[in-house]
Design a protein around this motif. Structure first.
Motif: not given
Length: 254
Positions: A96-97, A231-234, A236-237, A240
Motif C-alpha cells: 500500500s505504501s 505524508r498523512a496517508e503514509l 495512517a497506513a 494501522d
C-alpha cells in the motif's frame, strides 16, 4: 541412563538468567545467582561470547544476550509472537505504501531489525534482517525510546552520533520530541539517519500495553514527505499496521 553434560547445563542456566532478569548482569551477579565460582562463570561467559550468544557492554563490563540467539531462533520467530503476527500486515503495508517496511525490537543501544519487507519495485535492495538502527535518529528507534522507558534508558547511556546535519543528539531536545511522539502516536525521521531518506514508525503493544517493537517504512524523502513533513496517508497506513499487529498479539483496541 545417559548423564547430563554439566557444562551445557551451566551455559543454559546462564542464558536463562540473562533472559529472565535485568537487561545486563555483571560477572559477580551471575556467579552468585548460579552458585558458581567466578572463574567458572567467566569461562562459560567467555565461550558464549565467542559464539555470539552473549555480548559484553564495553562501558560497564556487564553481560547480556547476544544477537546470535536471534539467528538460531529464526524458526521460532516465524511461528510465534511478534514477527509471525506481523508478516501479513507488513506485506500489506509495503504494497500500500510502495516503500520498504521494517519491524524492529530493542537490542542493546539500538533497534534490531527482525523483519524486512522489500520495497515492491524492481530496484536492487539488500535484506537488512539483523541490522541495527540507532535509537536517537531512526523513526523505529525514536518511537521505541518515546514509549519504552527501558529504551529511553538505553538511549541515555549510548553515544549519540550526528549522522547527518539534521541529526538531533541533545537528550533534552530528544525528550521534547518524545513528548510529541507519545501525544500523536508515531515518529518520523527526515534525513536524520541517512541523507535523502525519510522514515515513519509506530509502536506495537502487546496485551499488557507494553511496547514490544516498532513497525515503520523507509524511503526517499520526495516520496515519503511533502513540504518536509511525512505524508498523512503514509502515517495512517503505518499506524494501522501497528494496531493490526497489536490486535493479533492480544492488545485491546485503542
Amino acid at each position: 541412563m545417559a548423564r547430563n553434560i554439566q557444562s551445557l547445563e551451566r551455559a543454559a542456566a546462564v542464558l536463562r538468567l540473562l533472559a529472565g532478569g535485568e537487561r545486563r548482569l555483571g560477572l559477580s551477579d551471575i556467579a552468585s545467582a548460579l552458585g558458581l565460582a567466578k572463574g567458572t562463570a567467566h569461562g562459560i561467559l567467555r565461550t558464549l561470547q565467542l559464539e555470539g550468544f552473549v555480548e559484553q557492554d564495553a562501558a560497564s563490563g556487564r553481560y547480556q544476550l547476544g544477537a546470535e540467539l536471534l539467528r538460531l531462533g529464526g524458526s521460532y520467530l516465524d511461528v510465534h509472537e511478534l514477527r509471525a503476527r506481523a508478516l501479513p500486515w507488513t506485506d500489506d503495508l509495503a504494497r500500500s505504501s510502495g516503500e520498504a517496511v521494517y519491524l524492529g525490537v530493542l537490542h542493546q543501544h539500538g533497534v534490531l531489525i527482525v523483519h524486512h519487507v522489500f520495497r515492491p519495485d524492481d530496484s536492487r535492495q539488500v535484506l537488512e534482517i539483523g541490522a541495527m538502527q540507532p535509537l536517537h535518529s531512526s523513526a523505529v528507534g525514536k518511537v521505541l525510546a518515546a514509549f519504552d522507558p527501558v529504551a529511553r534508558g538505553e538511549l541515555a547511556a549510548a553515544p549519540r552520533e550526528a549522522l547527518t546535519p539534521f541529526t538531533v543528539t541533545s537528550l533534552g531536545e530528544l525528550d521534547k520530541e518524545f513528548d510529541v511522539i507519545r501525544a500523536r502516536g508515531w515518529a518520523s525521521d527526515v534525513e536524520e539517519t541517512w541523507e535523502g531518506v525519510a522514515g515513519i514508525a509506530a509502536p506495537v503493544h502487546d496485551r499488557r500495553r507494553i511496547p514490544v517493537g516498532a513497525v515503520g517504512i523507509t524511503g526517499a524523502v520526495e516520496r515519503v514527505c511533502v513540504s518536509g513533513e511525512p505524508r498523512a496517508e503514509l502515517v495512517a497506513a503505518v499506524r494501522d499496521c501497528a494496531r493490526a499487529v497489536a490486535r493479533d498479539l492480544g492488545a485491546r483496541p485503542f
